[in-house]
Design an enzyme around this catalytic site. Structure first.
Site, short mmCIF file in Angstrom:
data_model
loop_
_atom_site.label_atom_id
_atom_site.label_comp_id
_atom_site.label_asym_id
_atom_site.label_seq_id
_atom_site.Cartn_x
_atom_site.Cartn_y
_atom_site.Cartn_z
N TYR A 281 -2.23 -1.63 10.51
CA TYR A 281 -2.32 -1.84 9.07
C TYR A 281 -1.13 -1.23 8.34
CZ TYR A 281 -3.86 -1.28 4.25
OH TYR A 281 -3.93 -1.30 2.87
N SER B 14 0.86 -1.18 0.00
CA SER B 14 0.00 0.00 0.00
C SER B 14 0.89 1.23 0.00
CB SER B 14 -0.88 0.00 1.25
OG SER B 14 -1.49 1.26 1.46
#
Length: 264
Positions: A151, A138
């Site tokens: 995360y 990401s």
């Protein structure tokens, strides 16, 4: 005909990987815990593209789940030419106020399962001197993410791990890519329990999963170590740490994400 194994294949980026790979005549092994969605997708792709699909219904947060997936692949006599480690999820909120079990499951899925599957399937690719692995990281892996702390840390791991393996495998014939999308059309925000305002509107425009997947496949073909998808703004985000002190950067990110909570 080549075969790709895709985790988290029932929706979002994983489902789009399945669709795009099927369109170029790639057989598929689809892995997810969503049985009905997997079989529906498998049947649709088989009928539309005349490929072969195998479905493995498996929750990758469970103990020994990746070994089970690998054993099914062996039992079926399949050779995996492309591994797409896409399965993963996030969680929004103050770390100490979020359920510990969810954070641990996130680490299990985003990191442990990804490492285990890579360790299980990479040796065969190295022996054949061909193959590829796409690990979905990401843009959040390039800097800390307050209010999405675990995360962001998992995606930083995926980015670092994938780039290291890319360097290790330069002479092996195996291509390894860290895919780093920004906000993308998927159920990520809902599953992470972001405020409804964070669905892309107040943060930035959502990229289409199709654009992300096409960029990923092109980058893998070029043997890039990573690819940042989603346009110029995402390039600015991932390079901001080169120009700003880390304390200033993480404070700015914290302010942005905290505002989502206060506006909810």
């Amino acid at each position: 005909m080549k075969t790709a194994l895709i985790t988290g294949a029932s929706s979002g980026i994983g489902k789009t990987f399945a669709q795009e790979l099927a369109a170029i005549k790639t057989n598929l092994v689809l892995v997810s815990r969503s049985s009905d969605k997997l079989y529906e997708l498998a049947n649709k792709l088989e009928n539309k593209y005349q490929i072969h699909t195998d479905v493995i219904v498996q929750d990758l947060t469970e103990v020994a789940a990746t070994k089970s997936v690998f054993e099914v692949v062996l039992e079926k006599g399949l050779t995996i030419d492309l591994l797409v480690n896409n399965a993963g999820f996030g969680d929004y909120g103050i770390f100490t106020e979020r359920p510990l079990a969810k954070q641990v499951n996130m680490i299990q899925l985003n990191i442990t399962a990804l490492v285990e599957l890579t360790h299980l399937f990479l040796p065969g690719m190295q022996e054949r001197k061909s193959g590829g692995i796409i690990n979905v990281a990401s843009i959040g892996g390039f800097q800390p993410l307050p209010y999405v702390s675990v995360y962001g840390a998992t995606k930083a791991f995926v980015l670092s791990f994938s780039e290291a393996l890319w360097a290790e495998n330069q002479d092996s014939g195996v291509k390894i890519l860290a895919l780093c999308p920004g906000p993308t059309e998927s159920n990520f925000f809902q599953k992470a329990e972001f405020p409804s305002s964070a669905g892309g509107g107040s943060m930035q425009k959502l990229a289409s999963a199709k654009e992300v997947v096409k960029d990923a496949l092109q980058a893998l073909e070029k043997n890039q170590s990573n690819v940042v998808t989603g346009g110029f703004l995402n390039q600015v985000i991932v390079n901001s740490s080169r120009f700003l002190p880390r304390e200033i950067l993480v404070s700015a990110v914290a302010k942005q994400f905290k505002s989502l909570k206060s506006n909810y």
